[in-house]
Motif scaffolding. Structure first.
Motif, mmCIF file in Angstrom:
data_model
loop_
_atom_site.group_PDB
_atom_site.id
_atom_site.type_symbol
_atom_site.label_atom_id
_atom_site.label_comp_id
_atom_site.label_asym_id
_atom_site.label_seq_id
_atom_site.Cartn_x
_atom_site.Cartn_y
_atom_site.Cartn_z
ATOM 1 N N LYS A 151 -6.218 0.258 7.773
ATOM 2 C CA LYS A 151 -6.869 0.095 9.015
ATOM 3 C C LYS A 151 -7.765 -0.836 9.034
ATOM 4 C CE LYS A 151 -6.162 5.475 9.261
ATOM 5 N NZ LYS A 151 -6.520 6.215 9.931
ATOM 6 N N LYS A 152 -9.217 -0.569 8.070
ATOM 7 C CA LYS A 152 -10.011 -1.892 8.500
ATOM 8 C C LYS A 152 -9.285 -3.600 8.157
ATOM 9 C CE LYS A 152 -13.988 -3.795 5.467
ATOM 10 N NZ LYS A 152 -14.935 -3.388 4.056
ATOM 11 N N TYR A 153 -8.107 -3.406 7.708
ATOM 12 C CA TYR A 153 -8.048 -4.981 7.812
ATOM 13 C C TYR A 153 -6.477 -5.399 9.152
ATOM 14 C CZ TYR A 153 -11.489 -5.790 3.833
ATOM 15 O OH TYR A 153 -12.354 -5.955 2.999
ATOM 16 N N GLY A 154 -6.982 -4.354 9.075
ATOM 17 C CA GLY A 154 -4.790 -4.170 9.735
ATOM 18 C C GLY A 154 -3.664 -4.769 8.874
ATOM 19 N N LEU A 155 -3.415 -3.603 8.353
ATOM 20 C CA LEU A 155 -2.424 -4.247 7.505
ATOM 21 C C LEU A 155 -1.259 -2.788 7.315
ATOM 22 C CD1 LEU A 155 -4.750 -5.276 3.894
ATOM 23 C CD2 LEU A 155 -3.235 -6.457 5.722
ATOM 24 N N LYS A 156 -0.142 -3.442 7.492
ATOM 25 C CA LYS A 156 0.576 -2.324 7.003
ATOM 26 C C LYS A 156 1.181 -1.760 6.272
ATOM 27 C CE LYS A 156 2.638 -3.011 11.683
ATOM 28 N NZ LYS A 156 2.605 -1.494 12.443
ATOM 29 N N LEU A 157 0.799 -0.027 6.034
ATOM 30 C CA LEU A 157 0.956 0.410 4.975
ATOM 31 C C LEU A 157 2.362 1.087 4.737
ATOM 32 C CD1 LEU A 157 -0.152 1.804 2.564
ATOM 33 C CD2 LEU A 157 -1.040 3.982 3.774
ATOM 34 N N LEU A 158 2.977 0.664 3.558
ATOM 35 C CA LEU A 158 4.751 1.136 3.568
ATOM 36 C C LEU A 158 4.728 1.541 1.929
ATOM 37 C CD1 LEU A 158 5.762 -3.139 3.598
ATOM 38 C CD2 LEU A 158 5.501 -1.565 5.360
ATOM 39 N N GLU A 159 5.850 2.262 2.015
ATOM 40 C CA GLU A 159 5.584 3.495 1.002
ATOM 41 C C GLU A 159 6.822 3.343 0.166
ATOM 42 O OE1 GLU A 159 3.867 7.650 1.441
ATOM 43 O OE2 GLU A 159 4.619 6.837 3.588
ATOM 44 N N ASP A 160 6.742 3.384 -1.151
ATOM 45 C CA ASP A 160 8.489 3.230 -1.801
ATOM 46 C C ASP A 160 7.974 4.357 -2.382
ATOM 47 O OD1 ASP A 160 10.539 2.884 -3.632
ATOM 48 O OD2 ASP A 160 10.174 0.770 -4.098
ATOM 49 N N CYS A 161 9.473 5.117 -1.420
ATOM 50 C CA CYS A 161 9.178 6.369 -1.728
ATOM 51 C C CYS A 161 10.453 6.753 -2.829
ATOM 52 C CB CYS A 161 9.495 7.242 -0.749
ATOM 53 S SG CYS A 161 8.110 7.202 0.664
#
Length: 368
Positions: A151-161
């Motif tokens: 959130k701080k850096y405006g990054l997409k959080l992606l998950e390999d599930c």
């Protein structure tokens, strides 16, 4: 022989229901993009806790399509960086490089085996657009600090599930913790199809729509092509079988967690190291990795005593021939994990007598 994984026995647990579901597809004469896909997408999205689920052909496609989707949306472009764990299955890295993005490899911790979140922030540059975590072995790779960093850096959080069906963090399932997540339903997974299959889950309506279009040759409607797409569709037979098995996923995971507890409480050989034990919510035990400096000798010893094992994985991504320009890089913790890791049998059909035999042999191991 104690099998590493008995897929025949696992399938037989719900064999009649699976056969009935497959026969329903056969009788319908509709084998792609039909009611079974729609039903599974709806049920799996509800299970994960997301607004959208897009069924695709396999887990690698799911990873590739997420990144490709963001590129089509103008959120990412060639040369952008994605932070990713150095110790992961090759598919995670392939998805990044195949999209002309740059993987920034980050070391794990040896006790937890997942990416060291304390190292993430120092790897962020102006070109960083996302962090892709991998819930390896079924263990949670997320914590609140990572969410705050993204959130701080405006990054997409992606998950390999691919290995974490049913795993959760504070009640939220993996697959719903970030902006988008890729799932694999390879037959050996906790939730496995009859062949290759995968899915993307997300709350982003635009991303879901773009991915669905990309996966269908780039076609939003018949013979109209908006993107240079690909063919990545889940078979109706797989969707039908997965929807049956989804009903039993939590029960199956509980059986794995019970087996894991037995391992943790009874493996006592000082030559063998176990990863840090997590709360059951945080680990669905797709694999049960153990670590030994004499790993290869241990594997031979177990084989001689009729116990099958596998190594996940013998060569880390940065040492693979397909990434030769990385071969001189040093990731010592990753390399230690790959040199010492051995996966012992872990599944919901393993018998108590088999688990005891495994533990007894592990405890009796002494290298030559």
């Amino acid at each position: 022989m104690v099998k590493f994984l008995d897929l025949q026995a696992i399938t037989a647990m719900h064999g009649d229901e699976i056969k009935a579901a497959v026969n329903r597809v056969i009788d319908s004469g509709w084998f792609l993009q039909g009611n079974e896909n729609q039903q599974f997408e709806s049920d799996y999205a509800k299970y994960i806790g997301t607004d959208h689920c897009v069924a695709v052909a396999n887990g690698l496609d799911a990873l590739k399509l997420i990144l490709r989707g963001y590129k089509e949306m103008g959120i990412m472009k060639d040369g952008d960086e994605i932070i990713v764990p150095a110790n992961t299955y090759i598919a995670t890295i392939l998805a990044i490089t195949e999209n002309n993005l740059v993987p920034i490899l980050v070391e794990p911790t040896f006790d937890h085996l997942e990416m060291d979140i304390d190292l993430v922030e120092q790897h962020i540059t102006p070109r960083t657009k996302g962090v892709m975590i991998v819930h390896l072995y079924g263990r949670i790779a997320y914590n609140d600090k990572l969410g705050e960093i993204c959130k701080k850096y405006g990054l997409k959080l992606l998950e390999d599930c691919a290995q974490s069906h049913g795993c959760a963090w504070k009640g939220i399932k993996t697959g719903a913790l970030g902006d988008a997540a890729a799932h694999s339903f390879y037959p050996a997974k906790n939730l496995g199809a009859l062949g290759d299959a995968g899915a993307v889950t997300t709350n982003d309506q635009e991303l879901a729509s773009v991915i669905r279009t990309l996966a269908n040759y780039g076609s939003p409607q018949k013979y109209v092509f908006k993107y240079v797409g690909m063919n990545s569709r889940m078979a109706e037979t797989d969707a039908a079988a997965l929807d049956v098995k989804l009903k039993y996923l939590d029960e199956d995971n509980q059986a794995r967690q019970k087996l894991a507890a037995y391992y943790y409480e009874n493996i006592k050989n000082p030559l063998i190291t176990l990863p840090k034990r997590l709360a059951d919510e945080n680990n669905v035990y797709h694999q049960f990795p153990i670590f030994c400096e004499k790993r290869d000798e241990l594997q031979v010893f177990l084989k001689e005593n009729d116990i099958q094992t596998l190594i996940h994985y013998p060569i880390p991504p940065h040492k693979q021939d397909c990434y030769k320009t990385w071969n001189n890089r040093s990731y010592p913790i990753t390399e230690k994990i790959h040199a010492q890791e051995l996966s012992i049998p872990m599944n919901q059909v393993l018998k108590v007598s088999e688990a005891k035999l495994i533990v007894d042999n592990l405890n009796s191991f002494r290298p030559l």
